[in-house]
Design an enzyme around this catalytic site. Structure first.
Site, PDB file in Angstrom:
ATOM      1  CD  GLU A 139      -2.717   1.208   2.376  1.00  0.00           C
ATOM      2  OE1 GLU A 139      -3.555   0.184   2.574  1.00  0.00           O
ATOM      3  OE2 GLU A 139      -2.958   2.090   3.124  1.00  0.00           O
ATOM      4  CE1 TYR A 167     -10.589   9.415  -4.517  1.00  0.00           C
ATOM      5  CE2 TYR A 167     -11.570  10.105  -2.334  1.00  0.00           C
ATOM      6  CZ  TYR A 167     -11.519   9.972  -3.930  1.00  0.00           C
ATOM      7  OH  TYR A 167     -12.326  10.806  -4.656  1.00  0.00           O
ATOM      8  N   GLY A 218     -14.304   6.603   4.983  1.00  0.00           N
ATOM      9  CA  GLY A 218     -13.190   7.391   5.362  1.00  0.00           C
ATOM     10  C   GLY A 218     -13.662   7.899   6.702  1.00  0.00           C
ATOM     11  CE  LYS A 246     -17.068  -2.218   5.890  1.00  0.00           C
ATOM     12  NZ  LYS A 246     -15.900  -1.977   6.123  1.00  0.00           N
ATOM     13  CD  GLN A 295      -6.126   0.258  10.803  1.00  0.00           C
ATOM     14  OE1 GLN A 295      -5.128   0.059  10.121  1.00  0.00           O
ATOM     15  NE2 GLN A 295      -7.372   1.326  10.838  1.00  0.00           N
ATOM     16  CE  LYS A 318      10.564   6.075   5.774  1.00  0.00           C
ATOM     17  NZ  LYS A 318       9.652   7.248   5.280  1.00  0.00           N
TER      18      LYS A 318
HETATM   19  P1  FAD Z   1     -17.482   1.543   7.983  1.00  0.00           P
HETATM   20  O1  FAD Z   1     -17.424   0.167   7.281  1.00  0.00           O
HETATM   21  O2  FAD Z   1     -18.676   2.298   7.207  1.00  0.00           O
HETATM   22  O3  FAD Z   1     -17.491   1.758   9.420  1.00  0.00           O
HETATM   23  C1  FAD Z   1     -17.489   2.653  10.159  1.00  0.00           C
HETATM   24  C2  FAD Z   1     -18.123   2.610  11.379  1.00  0.00           C
HETATM   25  O4  FAD Z   1     -19.328   2.390  11.184  1.00  0.00           O
HETATM   26  C3  FAD Z   1     -17.829   1.468  12.359  1.00  0.00           C
HETATM   27  O5  FAD Z   1     -17.540   1.726  13.556  1.00  0.00           O
HETATM   28  C4  FAD Z   1     -18.927   0.439  11.814  1.00  0.00           C
HETATM   29  O6  FAD Z   1     -19.189  -0.697  13.079  1.00  0.00           O
HETATM   30  C5  FAD Z   1     -20.044   1.422  11.835  1.00  0.00           C
HETATM   31  N1  FAD Z   1     -21.341   1.015  10.760  1.00  0.00           N
HETATM   32  C6  FAD Z   1     -20.946   0.447   9.629  1.00  0.00           C
HETATM   33  N2  FAD Z   1     -22.287   0.034   9.078  1.00  0.00           N
HETATM   34  C7  FAD Z   1     -23.164   0.475   9.993  1.00  0.00           C
HETATM   35  C8  FAD Z   1     -24.520   0.568   9.846  1.00  0.00           C
HETATM   36  N3  FAD Z   1     -25.281   0.105   8.890  1.00  0.00           N
HETATM   37  N4  FAD Z   1     -25.145   1.174  11.044  1.00  0.00           N
HETATM   38  C9  FAD Z   1     -24.572   1.619  12.120  1.00  0.00           C
HETATM   39  N5  FAD Z   1     -23.111   1.466  12.240  1.00  0.00           N
HETATM   40  C10 FAD Z   1     -22.622   1.140  11.006  1.00  0.00           C
HETATM   41  N6  FAD Z   1      -9.030   6.318   5.127  1.00  0.00           N
HETATM   42  C11 FAD Z   1      -8.896   7.002   3.983  1.00  0.00           C
HETATM   43  O7  FAD Z   1      -9.282   8.376   4.282  1.00  0.00           O
HETATM   44  N7  FAD Z   1      -8.311   6.638   2.763  1.00  0.00           N
HETATM   45  C12 FAD Z   1      -7.832   5.498   2.663  1.00  0.00           C
HETATM   46  O8  FAD Z   1      -7.239   5.292   1.606  1.00  0.00           O
HETATM   47  C13 FAD Z   1      -8.114   4.633   3.487  1.00  0.00           C
HETATM   48  N8  FAD Z   1      -7.707   3.346   3.584  1.00  0.00           N
HETATM   49  C14 FAD Z   1      -8.002   2.476   4.318  1.00  0.00           C
HETATM   50  C15 FAD Z   1      -7.566   1.148   4.071  1.00  0.00           C
HETATM   51  C16 FAD Z   1      -7.847   0.053   5.123  1.00  0.00           C
HETATM   52  C17 FAD Z   1      -7.360  -1.309   4.843  1.00  0.00           C
HETATM   53  C18 FAD Z   1      -8.308   0.419   6.239  1.00  0.00           C
HETATM   54  C19 FAD Z   1      -8.658  -0.790   7.588  1.00  0.00           C
HETATM   55  C20 FAD Z   1      -8.663   1.904   6.723  1.00  0.00           C
HETATM   56  C21 FAD Z   1      -8.406   2.696   5.663  1.00  0.00           C
HETATM   57  N9  FAD Z   1      -8.929   4.059   5.821  1.00  0.00           N
HETATM   58  C22 FAD Z   1      -8.815   4.980   4.851  1.00  0.00           C
HETATM   59  C23 FAD Z   1      -9.428   4.461   7.102  1.00  0.00           C
HETATM   60  C24 FAD Z   1     -11.123   4.437   7.141  1.00  0.00           C
HETATM   61  O9  FAD Z   1     -11.478   5.168   6.169  1.00  0.00           O
HETATM   62  C25 FAD Z   1     -11.527   4.667   8.507  1.00  0.00           C
HETATM   63  O10 FAD Z   1     -11.174   3.456   9.352  1.00  0.00           O
HETATM   64  C26 FAD Z   1     -12.977   4.880   8.644  1.00  0.00           C
HETATM   65  O11 FAD Z   1     -13.216   5.398  10.040  1.00  0.00           O
HETATM   66  C27 FAD Z   1     -13.976   3.887   8.518  1.00  0.00           C
HETATM   67  O12 FAD Z   1     -13.905   3.147   7.221  1.00  0.00           O
HETATM   68  P2  FAD Z   1     -14.918   1.878   6.896  1.00  0.00           P
HETATM   69  O13 FAD Z   1     -14.783   1.967   5.367  1.00  0.00           O
HETATM   70  O14 FAD Z   1     -14.365   0.838   7.591  1.00  0.00           O
HETATM   71  O15 FAD Z   1     -16.231   2.427   7.456  1.00  0.00           O
END
Ligand code: FAD
Length: 289
Positions: A17, A49, A109, A165, A176, A272
């Protein structure tokens, strides 16, 4: 090639990544990094992103395109939906498609401070996944959290949300980072028990920078094992020693994961190449076995 086909073909995938240069950074700096990473022949490379979407994904699209079209390595483009409209998401997806990018890591995000209660067209990553899958032919991945996501109400609710999802079409998951593999093993047992059966690739970050790791701990709630804390306490003022120890720790973590049958190793290489090279040297034979 779609990444789900790579998971079908390989016992354990290896991916890297990278992130686009920050706001004023010159995008050309990343091309030297790519030159060095490409020779390590990862199965794919992902590009992060910006959550706020200030550049509307411009750098992510450019870099993912170079990975795919210049280096002929599969690209996984991250895409966040917080604050985005479906029209904007469609436009970005079209731009990805025009660059032959076939794989998207669909994320919510982080919600900007002060905007927690604003109405959003895409509430969660599962909504974005559903939208992409309904209208397009991308392979789509989602994020998952062996130590639950920091906002989640409970471990169980986070796993139930993860199931949404997958039910909405996620083809694979990326974890993560974590520093204690036991979180991952417990998590896998639980998600497989509720029929989350897609490949799960594991995000590993070699700890070579104390400040960066402390930031991750605060932001993501990652646990630092005692063994790990000892390394930091002993070598925090000695970058060379910390690098050696961090790479050794990550190598040991990866070897344990591969011998336990993990689907893939996704290295947060922090732009890196040297770190990636050293890790690949340590685990190359194991990956091929
Ligand atoms: P979600 O899956 O939407 O979850 C967010 C929160 O909402 C969780 O606590 C979940 O339990 C809860 N939730 C989900 N669905 C529901 C529902 N239907 N009802 C109630 N609660 C719900 N961030 C960036 O800005 N850019 C990146 O490129 C980026 N890359 C990443 C890559 C990886 C592998 C990981 C693990 C994280 C990355 N992140 C990135 C960080 C990520 O955007 C954050 O962790 C963000 O806070 C959550 O994203 P998510 O897609 O997991 O959210």
């Amino acid at each position: 090639m779609k990444i789900n086909k790579i998971f079908e073909k390989k016992n354990t995938t290896l991916s890297f990544e990278i992130f686009p240069p920050k706001r004023d950074g010159d995008i050309k700096t990343i091309y030297n990094t790519l030159d060095e990473l490409a020779v390590l022949k990862p199965d794919y490379m992902s590009v992060t992103y910006g959550a706020a979407g200030s550049e509307k994904g411009d750098k992510t699209i450019k870099i993912a395109s170079v990975i795919k079209n210049k280096y002929q390595i599969e690209a996984l483009a991250h895409l966040t939906c917080v604050g985005a409209t479906s029209k904007e998401i469609s436009e970005i997806l079209n731009r990805f498609r025009n660059e032959n990018i076939e794989n998207i890591l669909a994320l919510r995000g982080d919600i900007p401070i002060g905007k927690e209660n604003e109405k959003r067209e895409f509430g969660y990553a599962s909504d974005l996944i559903k939208y992409i899958k309904k209208n397009n032919d991308f392979t789509v991945g989602g994020a998952c959290y062996p130590e639950p996501h920091i906002e989640s109400k409970s471990r169980i609710s986070d796993i139930i949300n993860l199931k949404k999802k997958v039910d909405n079409g996620a083809d694979f998951l990326v974890t993560q980072l974590f520093f204690d593999n036991n979180y991952y093993y417990d998590f896998m047992k639980d998600i497989r028990s509720i029929d989350i059966n897609v490949p799960v690739t594991v995000g590993i970050m070699p700890a070579i920078n104390k400040r960066q790791i402390e930031r991750m701990v605060t932001m993501c709630g990652t646990t630092l094992p005692v063994k790990f804390k000892k390394i930091f306490d002993k070598y925090e003022d000695n970058p060379e020693a910390l690098k050696d120890a961090g790479i050794a720790y990550a190598s040991e973590q990866i070897i344990d994961l591969i011998s336990s049958g993990v689907d893939g190793i996704h290295l947060y290489v922090m732009n890196k190449p040297e770190i990636a090279k050293r890790l690949v040297k340590n685990i190359g034979g194991i990956l091929k076995a």
